[in-house]
Design a protein around this motif. Structure first.
Motif, mmCIF file in Angstrom:
data_model
loop_
_atom_site.group_PDB
_atom_site.id
_atom_site.type_symbol
_atom_site.label_atom_id
_atom_site.label_comp_id
_atom_site.label_asym_id
_atom_site.label_seq_id
_atom_site.Cartn_x
_atom_site.Cartn_y
_atom_site.Cartn_z
ATOM 1 N N LYS A 66 0.820 -1.211 0.000
ATOM 2 C CA LYS A 66 0.000 0.000 0.000
ATOM 3 C C LYS A 66 0.859 1.268 0.000
ATOM 4 O O LYS A 66 0.404 2.329 -0.399
ATOM 5 C CB LYS A 66 -0.927 0.006 1.225
ATOM 6 C CG LYS A 66 -1.921 1.152 1.243
ATOM 7 C CD LYS A 66 -2.693 1.196 2.554
ATOM 8 C CE LYS A 66 -3.681 0.050 2.665
ATOM 9 N NZ LYS A 66 -4.542 0.176 3.869
ATOM 10 N N GLU A 67 2.126 1.155 0.434
ATOM 11 C CA GLU A 67 2.974 2.334 0.548
ATOM 12 C C GLU A 67 3.462 2.805 -0.824
ATOM 13 O O GLU A 67 3.280 2.138 -1.834
ATOM 14 C CB GLU A 67 4.175 2.054 1.454
ATOM 15 C CG GLU A 67 5.229 1.138 0.857
ATOM 16 C CD GLU A 67 4.984 -0.324 1.179
ATOM 17 O OE1 GLU A 67 5.933 -1.113 1.039
ATOM 18 O OE2 GLU A 67 3.860 -0.671 1.578
ATOM 19 N N ILE A 68 4.087 3.975 -0.830
ATOM 20 C CA ILE A 68 4.647 4.539 -2.059
ATOM 21 C C ILE A 68 5.878 3.730 -2.469
ATOM 22 O O ILE A 68 6.746 3.453 -1.642
ATOM 23 C CB ILE A 68 5.009 6.023 -1.866
ATOM 24 C CG1 ILE A 68 3.747 6.836 -1.572
ATOM 25 C CG2 ILE A 68 5.720 6.580 -3.087
ATOM 26 C CD1 ILE A 68 4.012 8.280 -1.223
ATOM 27 N N LEU A 69 5.939 3.367 -3.744
ATOM 28 C CA LEU A 69 7.033 2.552 -4.273
ATOM 29 C C LEU A 69 7.895 3.388 -5.211
ATOM 30 O O LEU A 69 7.443 4.382 -5.790
ATOM 31 C CB LEU A 69 6.483 1.346 -5.016
ATOM 32 C CG LEU A 69 5.554 0.426 -4.214
ATOM 33 C CD1 LEU A 69 4.980 -0.655 -5.112
ATOM 34 C CD2 LEU A 69 6.283 -0.186 -3.030
ATOM 35 N N LEU A 70 9.140 2.986 -5.353
ATOM 36 C CA LEU A 70 10.083 3.680 -6.230
ATOM 37 C C LEU A 70 10.542 2.725 -7.324
ATOM 38 O O LEU A 70 10.929 1.591 -7.040
ATOM 39 C CB LEU A 70 11.271 4.202 -5.430
ATOM 40 C CG LEU A 70 12.332 5.015 -6.210
ATOM 41 C CD1 LEU A 70 12.919 6.093 -5.305
ATOM 42 C CD2 LEU A 70 13.459 4.127 -6.728
ATOM 43 N N TYR A 71 10.503 3.235 -8.552
ATOM 44 C CA TYR A 71 11.042 2.470 -9.673
ATOM 45 C C TYR A 71 12.102 3.316 -10.358
ATOM 46 O O TYR A 71 11.841 4.455 -10.761
ATOM 47 C CB TYR A 71 9.950 2.089 -10.670
ATOM 48 C CG TYR A 71 10.507 1.393 -11.889
ATOM 49 C CD1 TYR A 71 11.086 0.134 -11.772
ATOM 50 C CD2 TYR A 71 10.482 2.002 -13.137
ATOM 51 C CE1 TYR A 71 11.620 -0.511 -12.887
ATOM 52 C CE2 TYR A 71 11.005 1.372 -14.250
ATOM 53 C CZ TYR A 71 11.582 0.113 -14.120
ATOM 54 O OH TYR A 71 12.123 -0.514 -15.202
ATOM 55 N N ASP A 72 13.292 2.770 -10.501
ATOM 56 C CA ASP A 72 14.427 3.478 -11.088
ATOM 57 C C ASP A 72 14.570 3.064 -12.547
ATOM 58 O O ASP A 72 14.873 1.907 -12.848
ATOM 59 C CB ASP A 72 15.697 3.150 -10.298
ATOM 60 C CG ASP A 72 16.863 4.064 -10.667
ATOM 61 O OD1 ASP A 72 16.662 4.955 -11.516
ATOM 62 O OD2 ASP A 72 17.957 3.887 -10.115
ATOM 63 N N LEU A 73 14.325 4.016 -13.452
ATOM 64 C CA LEU A 73 14.471 3.715 -14.879
ATOM 65 C C LEU A 73 15.943 3.654 -15.253
ATOM 66 O O LEU A 73 16.772 4.354 -14.667
ATOM 67 C CB LEU A 73 13.793 4.788 -15.732
ATOM 68 C CG LEU A 73 12.276 4.704 -15.907
ATOM 69 C CD1 LEU A 73 11.564 5.211 -14.674
ATOM 70 C CD2 LEU A 73 11.841 5.500 -17.136
ATOM 71 N N ALA A 74 16.250 2.826 -16.224
ATOM 72 C CA ALA A 74 17.622 2.757 -16.739
ATOM 73 C C ALA A 74 17.931 4.023 -17.531
ATOM 74 O O ALA A 74 17.067 4.582 -18.199
ATOM 75 C CB ALA A 74 17.779 1.529 -17.627
ATOM 76 N N ALA A 75 19.172 4.488 -17.429
ATOM 77 C CA ALA A 75 19.600 5.663 -18.199
ATOM 78 C C ALA A 75 19.507 5.364 -19.689
ATOM 79 O O ALA A 75 19.857 4.265 -20.144
ATOM 80 C CB ALA A 75 21.024 6.045 -17.820
ATOM 81 N N SER A 76 19.034 6.353 -20.456
ATOM 82 C CA SER A 76 18.844 6.121 -21.886
ATOM 83 C C SER A 76 19.053 7.424 -22.655
ATOM 84 O O SER A 76 18.989 8.515 -22.090
ATOM 85 C CB SER A 76 17.438 5.577 -22.161
ATOM 86 O OG SER A 76 16.465 6.467 -21.660
ATOM 87 N N ASP A 77 19.301 7.289 -23.964
ATOM 88 C CA ASP A 77 19.487 8.448 -24.834
ATOM 89 C C ASP A 77 18.137 9.019 -25.244
ATOM 90 O O ASP A 77 17.195 8.273 -25.541
ATOM 91 C CB ASP A 77 20.260 8.055 -26.095
ATOM 92 C CG ASP A 77 21.701 7.676 -25.791
ATOM 93 O OD1 ASP A 77 22.135 7.931 -24.659
ATOM 94 O OD2 ASP A 77 22.371 7.134 -26.686
ATOM 95 N N VAL A 78 18.062 10.345 -25.280
ATOM 96 C CA VAL A 78 16.900 11.032 -25.828
ATOM 97 C C VAL A 78 17.407 12.137 -26.755
ATOM 98 O O VAL A 78 18.520 12.633 -26.585
ATOM 99 C CB VAL A 78 16.012 11.626 -24.714
ATOM 100 C CG1 VAL A 78 15.301 10.547 -23.941
ATOM 101 C CG2 VAL A 78 16.836 12.491 -23.765
ATOM 102 N N ILE A 79 16.593 12.514 -27.721
ATOM 103 C CA ILE A 79 16.997 13.500 -28.723
ATOM 104 C C ILE A 79 16.074 14.704 -28.626
ATOM 105 O O ILE A 79 14.840 14.557 -28.620
ATOM 106 C CB ILE A 79 16.961 12.901 -30.138
ATOM 107 C CG1 ILE A 79 17.911 11.699 -30.219
ATOM 108 C CG2 ILE A 79 17.351 13.940 -31.173
ATOM 109 C CD1 ILE A 79 17.873 10.974 -31.551
#
Length: 289
Positions: A66-79
């Motif tokens: 029920k608590e707040i969860l954290l998801y860490d996205l992988a670093a990626s290239d953006v243009i």
């Protein structure tokens, strides 16, 4: 033997009762939901902390956070819109708000939820940054970029019983291979902007200085003209008063007497002797003529 058999049966029944009772109790903590399943289908959701019951051996219970969860996205290239490549490293704060919908769409799997979050958030980051210039992306790291990403995502995660609370950027940087060149170009552009501002400031200062000098010159000229006018008025008033003071023969004679005395006082120094001809106006004063 009968008595022993009866005791054994009683123990078995008691053990079965204990096991059945233990299997029928559901303990729900403050930081979790309990899903009570019957033959694999969710029959009810327990969201309040405490004890509850289920049918033993028929119903099962599993938990969802029920608590707040954290998801860490992988670093990626953006243009960016101006075709500049940047490295984006972000994380997401999220929470399960509808456990039944979460169980039905994602099979109660946190891993499935994170895969959905990864896809949706990455696409949103890519879409938002691709609509911004590199300078706007850099200047928007104090909150505008995160808000734009959240607005782009909208309510798309509600279908999974999930609420995204925030998408924050840990790092938004240039690729290592062209970082130095980009920094040099940015410094050069900032120097040009600074030089333009400086030139505009100097031109504005010159205009202000010229205007001020002109206003001072006008003020001095006006003051001098006013002073000359006041002086002329004073001299005219002096001559008028003098004319009124000596407008009779007696007053004119007295004025001549005073002027003669002043002339004598100026002519005679300390220990000097004044020699005057007999027809001198001053001599006539002393001789009583």
């Amino acid at each position: 033997m009968k008595k022993l058999a009866g005791s054994f049966i009683g123990i078995v029944i008691a053990l079965a009762a204990v096991v059945g009772l233990g299997n029928s109790i559901v303990v729900t903590r403050e930081n979790e939901y309990k899903l009570v399943r019957e033959f694999g289908r969710v029959s009810r959701v327990i969201s309040q902390a405490g004890l509850s019951f289920k049918i033993p051996f028929v119903q099962t219970a599993d938990s969802l956070p029920k608590e707040i969860l954290l998801y860490d996205l992988a670093a990626s290239d953006v243009i960016t819109m101006d075709k500049k490549t940047m490295m984006s490293d972000s994380y997401v704060l999220w929470q399960i708000t509808d456990p039944l919908k979460f169980a039905q769409t994602l099979n109660s799997s946190i891993a499935n939820a994170e895969r959905r979050i990864d896809t949706i958030v990455y696409n949103s980051i890519k879409n938002v940054i691709s609509s911004m210039s590199q300078n706007d992306v850099i200047s928007g790291r104090d909150g505008e970029l995160s808000q734009a990403i959240m607005d782009n995502i909208g309510t798309s995660m509600e279908q999974y019983g999930i609420e995204l609370l925030a998408v924050e950027t840990k790092q938004l940087d240039l690729p290592a291979d062209n970082k130095a060149a980009v920094y040099e170009r940015m410094i050069s552009e900032r120097d040009k902007i600074a030089a333009t501002y400086q030139a505009e400031g100097q031109a504005e200062a010159k205009v202000i200085q010229n205007t001020t000098d002109r206003e001072i010159a006008i003020s001095i000229s006006n003051a001098q003209a006013e002073a000359a006018a006041v002086t002329a008025e004073g001299e005219a008033e002096y001559m008028r008063i003098l004319a009124e003071a000596y407008n009779t023969p007696e007053r004119a004679e007295f004025y001549g007497f005073i002027r003669s005395l002043d002339a004598a006082r100026v002519s005679i120094g300390s220990g000097d002797t004044l020699i005057l001809p007999g027809d001198s106006p001053i001599a006539s004063i002393f001789m009583g003529q």
